[in-house]
Design a protein around this motif. Structure first.
Motif, PDB file in Angstrom:
ATOM      1  N   ARG A 199      30.841  -0.141   9.643  1.00 30.27           N
ATOM      2  CA  ARG A 199      32.242  -0.094   9.202  1.00 30.27           C
ATOM      3  C   ARG A 199      33.153   0.571  10.235  1.00 30.27           C
ATOM      4  O   ARG A 199      34.370   0.492  10.130  1.00 30.27           O
ATOM      5  N   MET A 200      32.561   1.205  11.254  1.00 35.07           N
ATOM      6  CA  MET A 200      33.370   1.855  12.284  1.00 35.07           C
ATOM      7  C   MET A 200      33.643   0.954  13.485  1.00 35.07           C
ATOM      8  O   MET A 200      34.342   1.358  14.417  1.00 35.07           O
ATOM      9  N   ILE A 201      33.137  -0.263  13.478  1.00 37.69           N
ATOM     10  CA  ILE A 201      33.358  -1.180  14.605  1.00 37.69           C
ATOM     11  C   ILE A 201      34.851  -1.344  14.918  1.00 37.69           C
ATOM     12  O   ILE A 201      35.239  -1.276  16.087  1.00 37.69           O
ATOM     13  N   PRO A 202      35.720  -1.513  13.919  1.00 39.70           N
ATOM     14  CA  PRO A 202      37.151  -1.628  14.263  1.00 39.70           C
ATOM     15  C   PRO A 202      37.701  -0.388  14.972  1.00 39.70           C
ATOM     16  O   PRO A 202      38.569  -0.507  15.843  1.00 39.70           O
ATOM     17  N   ILE A 203      37.201   0.776  14.634  1.00 41.87           N
ATOM     18  CA  ILE A 203      37.658   2.006  15.277  1.00 41.87           C
ATOM     19  C   ILE A 203      37.168   2.061  16.716  1.00 41.87           C
ATOM     20  O   ILE A 203      37.911   2.446  17.622  1.00 41.87           O
ATOM     21  N   ILE A 204      35.927   1.650  16.946  1.00 39.83           N
ATOM     22  CA  ILE A 204      35.389   1.600  18.312  1.00 39.83           C
ATOM     23  C   ILE A 204      36.187   0.595  19.140  1.00 39.83           C
ATOM     24  O   ILE A 204      36.545   0.870  20.292  1.00 39.83           O
ATOM     25  N   ARG A 205      36.498  -0.558  18.569  1.00 39.57           N
ATOM     26  CA  ARG A 205      37.304  -1.561  19.286  1.00 39.57           C
ATOM     27  C   ARG A 205      38.679  -0.999  19.646  1.00 39.57           C
ATOM     28  O   ARG A 205      39.185  -1.225  20.750  1.00 39.57           O
ATOM     29  N   LYS A 206      39.292  -0.294  18.704  1.00 42.43           N
ATOM     30  CA  LYS A 206      40.607   0.294  18.964  1.00 42.43           C
ATOM     31  C   LYS A 206      40.532   1.266  20.138  1.00 42.43           C
ATOM     32  O   LYS A 206      41.389   1.252  21.022  1.00 42.43           O
ATOM     33  N   ALA A 207      39.492   2.092  20.168  1.00 35.65           N
ATOM     34  CA  ALA A 207      39.320   3.040  21.269  1.00 35.65           C
ATOM     35  C   ALA A 207      39.114   2.306  22.588  1.00 35.65           C
ATOM     36  O   ALA A 207      39.697   2.675  23.618  1.00 35.65           O
ATOM     37  N   CYS A 208      38.302   1.262  22.570  1.00 37.46           N
ATOM     38  CA  CYS A 208      38.060   0.473  23.795  1.00 37.46           C
ATOM     39  C   CYS A 208      39.351  -0.194  24.265  1.00 37.46           C
ATOM     40  O   CYS A 208      39.639  -0.232  25.466  1.00 37.46           O
ATOM     41  N   ASP A 209      40.135  -0.716  23.312  1.00 35.80           N
ATOM     42  CA  ASP A 209      41.412  -1.335  23.679  1.00 35.80           C
ATOM     43  C   ASP A 209      42.363  -0.318  24.308  1.00 35.80           C
ATOM     44  O   ASP A 209      43.097  -0.652  25.224  1.00 35.80           O
ATOM     45  N   GLU A 210      42.335   0.909  23.820  1.00 37.62           N
ATOM     46  CA  GLU A 210      43.185   1.938  24.414  1.00 37.62           C
ATOM     47  C   GLU A 210      42.788   2.224  25.863  1.00 37.62           C
ATOM     48  O   GLU A 210      43.632   2.486  26.699  1.00 37.62           O
ATOM     49  N   LEU A 211      41.505   2.174  26.141  1.00 35.37           N
ATOM     50  CA  LEU A 211      41.022   2.472  27.489  1.00 35.37           C
ATOM     51  C   LEU A 211      41.119   1.276  28.424  1.00 35.37           C
ATOM     52  O   LEU A 211      41.281   1.447  29.632  1.00 35.37           O
ATOM     53  N   ASP A 212      41.045   0.071  27.911  1.00 43.25           N
ATOM     54  CA  ASP A 212      40.956  -1.129  28.729  1.00 43.25           C
ATOM     55  C   ASP A 212      42.059  -1.258  29.770  1.00 43.25           C
ATOM     56  O   ASP A 212      41.762  -1.532  30.936  1.00 43.25           O
ATOM     57  N   PRO A 213      43.321  -1.079  29.434  1.00 35.84           N
ATOM     58  CA  PRO A 213      44.356  -1.231  30.472  1.00 35.84           C
ATOM     59  C   PRO A 213      44.190  -0.259  31.630  1.00 35.84           C
ATOM     60  O   PRO A 213      44.546  -0.567  32.754  1.00 35.84           O
ATOM     61  N   ARG A 214      43.642   0.897  31.381  1.00 38.25           N
ATOM     62  CA  ARG A 214      43.470   1.883  32.442  1.00 38.25           C
ATOM     63  C   ARG A 214      42.296   1.548  33.350  1.00 38.25           C
ATOM     64  O   ARG A 214      42.155   2.098  34.416  1.00 38.25           O
ATOM     65  N   LEU A 215      41.418   0.665  32.888  1.00 36.91           N
ATOM     66  CA  LEU A 215      40.232   0.335  33.685  1.00 36.91           C
ATOM     67  C   LEU A 215      40.468  -0.838  34.602  1.00 36.91           C
ATOM     68  O   LEU A 215      39.597  -1.203  35.378  1.00 36.91           O
ATOM     69  N   ARG A 216      41.603  -1.453  34.534  1.00 39.22           N
ATOM     70  CA  ARG A 216      41.886  -2.621  35.376  1.00 39.22           C
ATOM     71  C   ARG A 216      42.437  -2.223  36.708  1.00 39.22           C
ATOM     72  O   ARG A 216      42.996  -1.244  36.947  1.00 39.22           O
TER      73      ARG A 216
END
Length: 83
Positions: A66-83
Motif C-alpha cells: 500500500r506504500m507503493i504510491p508514496i515510494i513513487r511520489k518520492a522517486c518522482d521528486e528526486l527524478d528531475p534532479r538526477l537528469r
C-alpha cells in the motif's frame, strides 16, 4: 541535511508507521519500515548477486504494498534532479 517528509503508511496506527522521506542534499530516499523476518533475510542474502552476506549496518526491510504510491511520489521528486 535537507530532509523532508513524503508520506506515511496510510494504514498507520501511529505506533509502527512505515514512513518515507527524501534527502534533497544527497538525492537519497530514507525509509522507515518493518525489518524482514529471519527467513526472508536469509533468502534475500542467498539470492543476492553480492558474494558476501548482508554486512553490518545494512538490513532487509519489508515495505507494505500500500506504500507503493508514496515510494513513487518520492522517486518522482528526486527524478528531475538526477537528469
Amino acid at each position: 541535511m535537507n530532509i523532508h517528509f513524503v508520506g506515511i503508511d496510510p494504514e498507520t496506527d501511529e505506533d509502527g508507521c512505515p514512513t518515507v522521506w527524501v534527502d534533497a542534499s544527497t538525492d537519497d530516499l530514507l525509509i522507515q519500515s518493518y525489518e524482514a523476518d529471519d527467513d526472508t533475510t536469509e533468502t534475500c542474502d542467498k539470492l543476492s548477486p553480492a558474494r558476501a552476506p548482508i554486512p553490518p549496518g545494512e538490513t532487509v526491510i519489508r515495505i507494505p504494498k500500500r506504500m507503493i504510491p508514496i515510494i513513487r511520489k518520492a522517486c518522482d521528486e528526486l527524478d528531475p534532479r538526477l537528469r
